[in-house]
Design an enzyme around this catalytic site. Structure first.
Site, PDB file in Angstrom:
ATOM      1  N   CYS A  51     -10.929  10.160   3.426  1.00 11.62           N
ATOM      2  CA  CYS A  51     -11.568   8.856   3.273  1.00 11.62           C
ATOM      3  C   CYS A  51     -13.014   9.015   3.721  1.00 11.62           C
ATOM      4  CB  CYS A  51     -10.870   7.787   4.106  1.00 11.62           C
ATOM      5  SG  CYS A  51     -11.169   6.126   3.461  1.00 11.62           S
ATOM      6  N   CYS A 100     -14.802   6.321   5.314  1.00 13.46           N
ATOM      7  CA  CYS A 100     -15.295   5.244   6.195  1.00 13.46           C
ATOM      8  C   CYS A 100     -15.840   5.743   7.536  1.00 13.46           C
ATOM      9  CB  CYS A 100     -14.233   4.164   6.392  1.00 13.46           C
ATOM     10  SG  CYS A 100     -12.610   4.767   6.854  1.00 13.46           S
ATOM     11  N   CYS A 148     -15.038   2.663   2.590  1.00 15.22           N
ATOM     12  CA  CYS A 148     -14.251   3.877   2.365  1.00 15.22           C
ATOM     13  C   CYS A 148     -14.754   4.767   1.231  1.00 15.22           C
ATOM     14  CB  CYS A 148     -12.791   3.495   2.143  1.00 15.22           C
ATOM     15  SG  CYS A 148     -12.067   2.704   3.612  1.00 15.22           S
ATOM     16  N   LYS A 170      -0.921   0.619   1.197  1.00 16.29           N
ATOM     17  CA  LYS A 170      -1.691   0.387   2.415  1.00 16.29           C
ATOM     18  C   LYS A 170      -2.236  -1.040   2.401  1.00 16.29           C
ATOM     19  CE  LYS A 170      -5.757   2.097   4.899  1.00 16.29           C
ATOM     20  NZ  LYS A 170      -6.744   3.189   4.990  1.00 16.29           N
ATOM     21  N   ARG A 204     -10.449   1.521  14.510  1.00 14.58           N
ATOM     22  CA  ARG A 204     -11.861   1.494  14.116  1.00 14.58           C
ATOM     23  C   ARG A 204     -12.767   1.791  15.306  1.00 14.58           C
ATOM     24  NH1 ARG A 204     -10.646  -3.287   9.742  1.00 14.58           N
ATOM     25  NH2 ARG A 204      -9.530  -1.896   8.321  1.00 14.58           N
ATOM     26  N   ARG A 245     -12.048  -5.054   3.909  1.00 10.08           N
ATOM     27  CA  ARG A 245     -11.434  -4.087   3.004  1.00 10.08           C
ATOM     28  C   ARG A 245     -10.466  -4.754   2.011  1.00 10.08           C
ATOM     29  NH1 ARG A 245     -13.753   0.037   5.617  1.00 10.08           N
ATOM     30  NH2 ARG A 245     -12.951   0.922   7.576  1.00 10.08           N
ATOM     31  N   GLU A 291       1.702  -0.168  -6.466  1.00 10.75           N
ATOM     32  CA  GLU A 291       0.730   0.833  -5.992  1.00 10.75           C
ATOM     33  C   GLU A 291       1.405   2.187  -5.764  1.00 10.75           C
ATOM     34  OE1 GLU A 291      -2.348   1.259  -5.564  1.00 10.75           O
ATOM     35  OE2 GLU A 291      -3.373  -0.663  -5.406  1.00 10.75           O
ATOM     36  N   LYS A 301       1.900   1.569   5.155  1.00  9.32           N
ATOM     37  CA  LYS A 301       1.040   1.422   6.330  1.00  9.32           C
ATOM     38  C   LYS A 301       0.519  -0.002   6.401  1.00  9.32           C
ATOM     39  CE  LYS A 301      -3.346   2.976   8.091  1.00  9.32           C
ATOM     40  NZ  LYS A 301      -4.671   3.209   7.616  1.00  9.32           N
ATOM     41  N   SER A 313      -2.558   1.991  14.828  1.00  5.21           N
ATOM     42  CA  SER A 313      -3.158   1.809  16.153  1.00  5.21           C
ATOM     43  C   SER A 313      -2.764   0.486  16.803  1.00  5.21           C
ATOM     44  CB  SER A 313      -4.678   1.908  16.027  1.00  5.21           C
ATOM     45  OG  SER A 313      -5.172   0.966  15.083  1.00  5.21           O
ATOM     46  N   TYR A 358       1.228   7.414  17.143  1.00  5.25           N
ATOM     47  CA  TYR A 358       0.503   7.806  18.356  1.00  5.25           C
ATOM     48  C   TYR A 358       1.473   8.078  19.506  1.00  5.25           C
ATOM     49  CZ  TYR A 358      -3.289   6.166  15.479  1.00  5.25           C
ATOM     50  OH  TYR A 358      -4.149   6.010  14.427  1.00  5.25           O
TER      51      TYR A 358
HETATM   52  C1  PBG Z   1      -9.197   5.224   6.926  1.00  8.86           C
HETATM   53  C2  PBG Z   1      -7.998   4.943   7.759  1.00  8.86           C
HETATM   54  C3  PBG Z   1      -7.728   3.833   8.564  1.00  8.86           C
HETATM   55  C4  PBG Z   1      -6.527   4.097   9.202  1.00  8.86           C
HETATM   56  C5  PBG Z   1      -6.077   5.328   8.750  1.00  8.86           C
HETATM   57  N1  PBG Z   1      -6.992   5.831   7.851  1.00  8.86           N
HETATM   58  C6  PBG Z   1      -8.538   2.608   8.829  1.00  8.86           C
HETATM   59  C7  PBG Z   1      -8.784   1.615   7.790  1.00  8.86           C
HETATM   60  O1  PBG Z   1      -8.266   1.667   6.678  1.00  8.86           O
HETATM   61  O2  PBG Z   1      -9.594   0.717   8.085  1.00  8.86           O
HETATM   62  C8  PBG Z   1      -5.859   3.190  10.206  1.00  8.86           C
HETATM   63  C9  PBG Z   1      -4.945   3.854  11.160  1.00  8.86           C
HETATM   64  C10 PBG Z   1      -4.614   3.088  12.392  1.00  8.86           C
HETATM   65  O3  PBG Z   1      -4.931   1.892  12.552  1.00  8.86           O
HETATM   66  O4  PBG Z   1      -3.982   3.703  13.252  1.00  8.86           O
HETATM   67  N2  PBG Z   1      -9.329   4.463   5.799  1.00  8.86           N
HETATM   68 ZN    ZN Z   2     -11.417   4.506   4.924  1.00 10.35          ZN
END
Ligand code: PBG
Ligand code: ZN
Length: 321
Positions: free
Chosen positions: A112, A114, A122, A191, A201, A213, A229, A244, A269, A308
């Site tokens: 990605c 970002c 992204c 996602k 972030r 996003r 998707e 996710k 996270s 995690y």
């Molecule tokens: C990158 C990405 C993100 C996460 C994994 N890959 C952040 C987003 O999409 O903003 C989130 C993972 C997490 O919150 O643990 N695009």
């Molecule tokens: Zn991203």
């Protein structure tokens, strides 16, 4: 039913088992630091310096974790994410050092932009009829460059997370053309545009400077769209699908079974932070809730879980034996 719950019978009838080999540990690598840096909103998680990441992965390996997914925090960002595909970039160097130290460890990379763009989106951003937005096809070319550079560094798996249309097909074609037929694609296929990515972030310094996003990630209420998707990514050649976040999207996990591909779930996270914060206050039993959250994700249909809690869960599972 009580007969079947006699203590000596229970192990015979256990339907779902969590194994250490189901777990993938997220690893943050920051090229601007020289010692591990704690991530405030994710107690117990750190950004690791490029030179120290193999040491950390060795700890994971010794705990029984066999797979990691890498996220890079570069020293410099720009509008085109040029550091994301630099051969000397933070993830590229990290992959090489981990594979050198631990050739048997499965190294996956998040594909990605970002973390590498100054605007924090992204991919490539441009003007559209609706104002500035992520541009699909110009961003595909960027994802292809990133994925191939990760494969060249030795990544076993690339995991595109940008939710662009056509990303899996474009990356598969490019990997094959470059001789990386054996590199797997784990697509972040379903996602959601989730507020649970907040702590990440901070961790990856990937917040955005305008907008959100929601023009590329899925609206949390949309199940049919989420299944579509994943169906599209399966058709484009994804080896493994993903849902996710994980814990509050178990219905989607269950719905993806029909495609017959292995499924990964990303316990994100915010899911981690919620359990950690409540446990710090003494309101929840961290170990019990974390293991319950993971077993529930497996029960719903995940073959693999990015979490995690990976290192702690490995220890807890050892203690249970
Ligand atoms: C990158 C990405 C993100 C996460 C994994 N890959 C952040 C987003 O999409 O903003 C989130 C993972 C997490 O919150 O643990 N695009
Ligand atoms: Zn991203």
């Amino acid at each position: 039913m009580r007969r079947m719950r006699r203590r000596i019978i229970q192990p015979l009838l256990r339907e779902t088992e969590l194994r250490k080999t189901d777990l993938i540990a997220p690893v943050f690598v920051d090229e601007s630091i020289s010692a591990p840096l704690p991530i405030a909103s994710m107690p117990g998680q750190f950004r690791h310096p490029t030179e120290g990441v193999a040491d950390y992965c060795e700890h994971l390996w010794n705990a029984g974790i066999r797979a990691a997914i890498l996220f890079g925090v570069p020293a410099a960002k720009d509008s085109e994410a040029t550091e994301a595909y630099a051969s000397g970039g933070v993830v590229q160097r990290a992959v090489r050092s981990i594979k050198e130290r631990l050739p048997q460890m499965v190294v996956a990379t998040d594909v990605c932009a970002c973390e590498y763009t100054d605007h924090g989106h992204c991919g490539i951003v441009g003007e559209t009829a609706d104002g500035p937005d992520l541009l699909n096809d110009p961003s595909l070319a960027l994802m292809v460059r990133i994925a191939v550079s990760h494969a060249e560094s030795g990544a076993d798996i690339v995991a595109p997370s940008c939710m662009l249309d056509g990303m899996v097909r474009a990356i598969r074609q490019a990997l094959d053309a470059a001789g990386f037929q054996n590199v797997l694609i784990v697509s972040y296929s379903s996602k959601f545009a989730s507020a649970l990515y907040g702590p990440f972030r901070d961790a990856a310094d990937s917040g955005f400077s305008f907008g959100d996003r929601t023009t590329y990630q899925i609206c949390p209420g949309n199940a049919r769209e989420a299944v579509m998707e994943s169906e599209l990514d399966a058709a484009e050649g994804a080896d493994i699908l993903m849902v996710k976040p994980a814990g509050i999207y178990l219905d989607i996990l269950l719905s993806l079974k029909e495609f017959g591909l292995p499924i990964a779930a990303y316990q994100v996270s915010g899911e981690y932070a919620m359990i950690k914060a409540a446990a710090e206050r003494g309101w929840l039993d961290e170990r019990a809730v974390a293991l319950e959250s993971l077993i529930a994700i497996k029960r719903a249909g995940a073959d693999l879980i990015i979490t995690y809690f990976a290192q702690d869960a490995a220890r807890w599972l050892d203690e249970e034996q």
